[in-house]
Design a protein around this motif. Structure first.
Motif, PDB file in Angstrom:
ATOM      1  N   GLU B 214     105.285  -7.864 -33.938  1.00  0.00           N
ATOM      2  CA  GLU B 214     105.720  -8.512 -32.702  1.00  0.00           C
ATOM      3  C   GLU B 214     104.636  -8.418 -31.628  1.00  0.00           C
ATOM      4  O   GLU B 214     104.392  -9.380 -30.896  1.00  0.00           O
ATOM      5  N   LYS B 215     103.958  -7.253 -31.575  1.00  0.00           N
ATOM      6  CA  LYS B 215     102.872  -7.113 -30.597  1.00  0.00           C
ATOM      7  C   LYS B 215     101.766  -8.108 -30.894  1.00  0.00           C
ATOM      8  O   LYS B 215     101.195  -8.724 -29.987  1.00  0.00           O
ATOM      9  N   LEU B 216     101.473  -8.246 -32.193  1.00  0.00           N
ATOM     10  CA  LEU B 216     100.410  -9.171 -32.581  1.00  0.00           C
ATOM     11  C   LEU B 216     100.771 -10.601 -32.214  1.00  0.00           C
ATOM     12  O   LEU B 216      99.936 -11.354 -31.713  1.00  0.00           O
ATOM     13  N   ILE B 217     102.045 -10.966 -32.450  1.00  0.00           N
ATOM     14  CA  ILE B 217     102.440 -12.340 -32.127  1.00  0.00           C
ATOM     15  C   ILE B 217     102.351 -12.578 -30.622  1.00  0.00           C
ATOM     16  O   ILE B 217     101.896 -13.626 -30.166  1.00  0.00           O
ATOM     17  N   SER B 218     102.767 -11.573 -29.855  1.00  0.00           N
ATOM     18  CA  SER B 218     102.718 -11.793 -28.410  1.00  0.00           C
ATOM     19  C   SER B 218     101.270 -11.896 -27.937  1.00  0.00           C
ATOM     20  O   SER B 218     100.953 -12.702 -27.055  1.00  0.00           O
ATOM     21  N   GLN B 219     100.368 -11.132 -28.566  1.00  0.00           N
ATOM     22  CA  GLN B 219      98.950 -11.290 -28.227  1.00  0.00           C
ATOM     23  C   GLN B 219      98.449 -12.668 -28.667  1.00  0.00           C
ATOM     24  O   GLN B 219      97.638 -13.299 -27.990  1.00  0.00           O
ATOM     25  N   ALA B 220      98.992 -13.140 -29.814  1.00  0.00           N
ATOM     26  CA  ALA B 220      98.543 -14.440 -30.323  1.00  0.00           C
ATOM     27  C   ALA B 220      98.901 -15.565 -29.366  1.00  0.00           C
ATOM     28  O   ALA B 220      98.114 -16.494 -29.189  1.00  0.00           O
ATOM     29  N   THR B 221     100.073 -15.477 -28.712  1.00  0.00           N
ATOM     30  CA  THR B 221     100.415 -16.546 -27.768  1.00  0.00           C
ATOM     31  C   THR B 221      99.466 -16.525 -26.571  1.00  0.00           C
ATOM     32  O   THR B 221      99.034 -17.576 -26.104  1.00  0.00           O
ATOM     33  N   LEU B 222      99.132 -15.297 -26.124  1.00  0.00           N
ATOM     34  CA  LEU B 222      98.155 -15.194 -25.028  1.00  0.00           C
ATOM     35  C   LEU B 222      96.839 -15.822 -25.453  1.00  0.00           C
ATOM     36  O   LEU B 222      96.227 -16.599 -24.721  1.00  0.00           O
ATOM     37  N   ALA B 223      96.419 -15.470 -26.677  1.00  0.00           N
ATOM     38  CA  ALA B 223      95.148 -15.976 -27.180  1.00  0.00           C
ATOM     39  C   ALA B 223      95.203 -17.485 -27.322  1.00  0.00           C
ATOM     40  O   ALA B 223      94.207 -18.168 -27.082  1.00  0.00           O
ATOM     41  N   GLN B 224      96.394 -18.008 -27.688  1.00  0.00           N
ATOM     42  CA  GLN B 224      96.438 -19.456 -27.864  1.00  0.00           C
ATOM     43  C   GLN B 224      96.301 -20.189 -26.544  1.00  0.00           C
ATOM     44  O   GLN B 224      95.625 -21.207 -26.465  1.00  0.00           O
ATOM     45  N   SER B 225      96.926 -19.649 -25.488  1.00  0.00           N
ATOM     46  CA  SER B 225      96.761 -20.351 -24.214  1.00  0.00           C
ATOM     47  C   SER B 225      95.305 -20.298 -23.784  1.00  0.00           C
ATOM     48  O   SER B 225      94.771 -21.283 -23.244  1.00  0.00           O
TER      49      SER B 225
END
Lengths: 343, 297
Positions: B214-225
């Protein structure tokens, strides 16, 4: 504090060494011949190339090459720009002050606007004001900077005609260059039109600085809001309440001071982000800073310039990091003891 | 009638499922999630559903304003640009270039970053410390500057900018994976499986990854923006997608000269970028909020 300073400084030196290592390895990765890139001449004579190769120890082992590279850097020799035939160090010194001016004014605006708004949001936690501020922050954080810059030019320069859209100062004013910083130069100069020039330069910096400041300001809003919320939950606030202070007194006497300390720690971390934004903004507003110079260098395949620019800009950011660390440590005694510089 | 469940059994949903339960409670976040799904669908099916080809010129309809304008034409809903290309189709195709490619970029860097990060969490001492400081150096160089340097090495073009952004994003993922894995390693359940004789690799894949995903996914959304903004910025600066491609940043750069006579060629791509970044950020925000709530419970 002395030990903290020493630790921080040694970390800084180590970081700079790593950075030079990175920049040194770039010279192998860039397309084209290394020696030609350093020499800065497209059609250099074989003798000249041989001389440059000997200077940088290109026939010797890689460690000696790195050592030679470092000594050249310490002498302030970053190579010669292929596009302008000027030494890179001179180009960097010409362009970096404009970027520093733009980003520090932007940082100032972002802090002066963002932090109080963040405090207001924290005071009205989970109310309409808080929600409005948070959604504004979300949009401000997501807006593409080049688009914002174009809209700002269209609205404030073209349609309303309030502020100039390009450059650092109107060409009418002739300012002698002394420090490289426009504002200091104006104040130091003995021109009779000093104050008009100062006003003109301020009008020029206002629009790009506001554009750069928007995204960091929204981040400061969130940081200040979280810091204030954390402070309001601590025991000393409860003690102050028990003492009978009213809400306004608590916020002004205890809340703001203690949460500001937490925000200042993160200012340094935001700076890299701010410089990125400033680079793009410089291109749009034709600001003669290091960002527009670097992007220009890419179009001209001026690899030595890119290398030098990377070194200069990154070390500038590291210096800002270290400065904010020192300010934070001097404000907050707890930070000096617990974590040290090393992490 | 067969009854599946005779006993009252207490069920523990997986961390990802718990995240979803917390996630869907906020309506604003669900709207953002809807927009995100919409963009994903658009990115995949844009060649089928777009009305025209993105490079097809309609020479008798140059610089047509959007349909709500009095000079507009409803067959070109969002107007046309200076070469008579339909803005709506270009924006739809741009979704697969700017938004879709940012998705791909994030997935690649996520995989590489998680791999290196978990390896580095297992090593200790000098190697780990060197990596730590090296990452700190790279993380404090502005992302755009790093991307520009990598583009300078590889040469301009859409493919090369994508690799550049992948490389710019990898350090963040290494950083967050290593911190999360090290934090999990301290916990008792890892100790329990270690006492059972599990190897580090097994602990990593069976015990730790389900708990940090879950932490990785939340970082991934940040990275995607960040990736959307970077792709668009590089396209705008002329270092990314070449001008004829309907990438949003490049479209915006194409429209600058016409800003005053045809403002929609600049408004629309900018709005598209803003829309996709806000949708991504809303999803990320909801995710972080849900993680926090799960921690509290």
């Amino acid at each position: 504090m002395l030990i903290f300073t020493l630790r921080r400084l040694s970390l800084f030196v180590f970081t700079l060494l790593l950075l030079t290592l990175l920049s040194f390895s770039l010279s192998f990765l860039f397309p084209g011949d290394q020696v030609t890139n350093i020499s800065g001449q497209l059609n250099a004579s074989p003798e000249h190339l041989e001389m440059v190769a000997a200077q940088y120890g290109k026939h010797e082992s890689i460690f000696i090459q790195y050592w030679r590279y470092l000594t050249h850097l310490f002498q302030g020799d970053f190579g010669i720009s292929m596009a302008s035939q000027l030494p890179i160090s001179e180009e960097v010194l010409n362009h970096l002050p404009a970027t520093i001016e733009l980003s520090s004014v932007a940082l100032l605006i972002a802090m002066l606007v963002g932090i109080p708004i963040g405090f207001i949001a924290a005071i009205h936690h989970r109310k309409v004001t808080d929600n409005i501020i948070l959604s504004f922050a979300m949009i401000g954080y997501s807006i593409p900077i080049f688009w914002l810059g174009l809209l700002a030019i269209l609205i404030f320069s073209i349609q309303l005609g309030w502020l100039p859209s390009a450059g650092q100062i109107s060409l009418v004013y002739e300012i002698e260059q002394r420090t490289g910083f426009q504002f200091f130069d104006i104040l130091l100069s003995d021109s009779p039109y000093k104050w008009q020039a100062f006003q003109n330069a301020s009008a020029h910096i206002l629009l790009p600085a506001c554009v750069v400041a928007l995204a960091p300001a929204t981040i400061f809003i969130r940081l200040a809001r979280t810091a204030m919320l954390n402070v309001l939950e601590t025991h000393y606030i409860k003690a102050a309440m028990a003492k009978g202070l009213n809400y306004r007194q608590i916020i002004f006497r205890h809340g703001i001071r203690n949460s500001l300390v937490g925000v200042i720690r993160d200012v340094g971390l935001q700076f890299a982000n701010l410089v990125t934004l400033a680079m793009v903004t410089e291109v749009i507003f034709s600001w003669p800073g290091i960002g527009s110079w670097l992007i220009e260098s890419i179009y001209q395949r001026d690899y030595t310039a890119i290398q030098g620019g990377l070194l200069a800009l990154s070390s500038f950011i590291f210096i800002v990091h270290i400065l904010t660390d020192f300010i934070y440590a001097s404000l907050n005694p707890l930070a000096r003891e617990v974590h040290h510089g090393s992490r | 009638m067969a009854r599946d469940k005779i006993y009252l059994e207490e069920e523990f949903p997986s961390p990802l499922l718990q995240l979803w339960h917390n996630f869907r409670h906020s309506p604003v976040v669900m709207i953002g999630f809807g927009c995100f799904i919409f963009l994903c669908v658009l990115a995949i099916f844009s060649p089928i559903i777009s009305p025209y080809s993105p490079i097809n010129n309609h020479l008798d309809h140059l610089l047509l304003p959007p349909a709500w304008h009095e000079d507009g034409d409803v067959s070109f809903l969002l107007g046309t640009d200076n070469l008579g290309r339909d803005m709506l189709s270009r924006l739809m195709h741009g979704a697969s270039l700017t938004f879709g490619l940012s998705f791909v970029v994030v997935i690649i860097s996520l995989v590489v970053g998680v791999f290196i990060g978990s390896l580095s969490a297992l090593t200790k001492g000098l190697k780990s410390s060197f990596l730590n400081h090296f990452l700190d150096v790279i993380l404090s160089i502005p992302s755009l500057l790093l991307a520009i340097v990598i583009v300078a090495i590889l040469g301009p073009g859409l493919n090369n900018t994508l690799w550049a952004i992948v490389m710019v994003l990898i350090p963040q993922f290494i950083h967050i994976t290593r911190n999360a894995v090290e934090e999990e390693f301290q916990k008792d359940y890892v100790l329990a499986s270690r006492l059972d004789g599990a190897s580090s690799i097994r602990i990593l894949s069976y015990s730790i990854f389900p708990n940090i995903i879950e932490k990785l996914i939340s970082q991934a959304t940040l990275a995607q923006s960040a990736a959307i903004l970077d792709i668009a910025t590089l396209g705008f600066l002329g270092l990314g997608a070449p001008i004829p491609m309907p990438e949003w940043g490049a479209m915006l750069a194409n429209g600058i000269d016409l800003f005053y006579i045809a403002p929609w060629t600049v408004y629309l791509p900018g709005l598209a970028i803003l829309f996709s970044v806000v949708a991504t950020n809303l999803v990320g925000e909801g995710m972080r909020h849900a993680i926090k709530q799960r921690k509290v419970n």
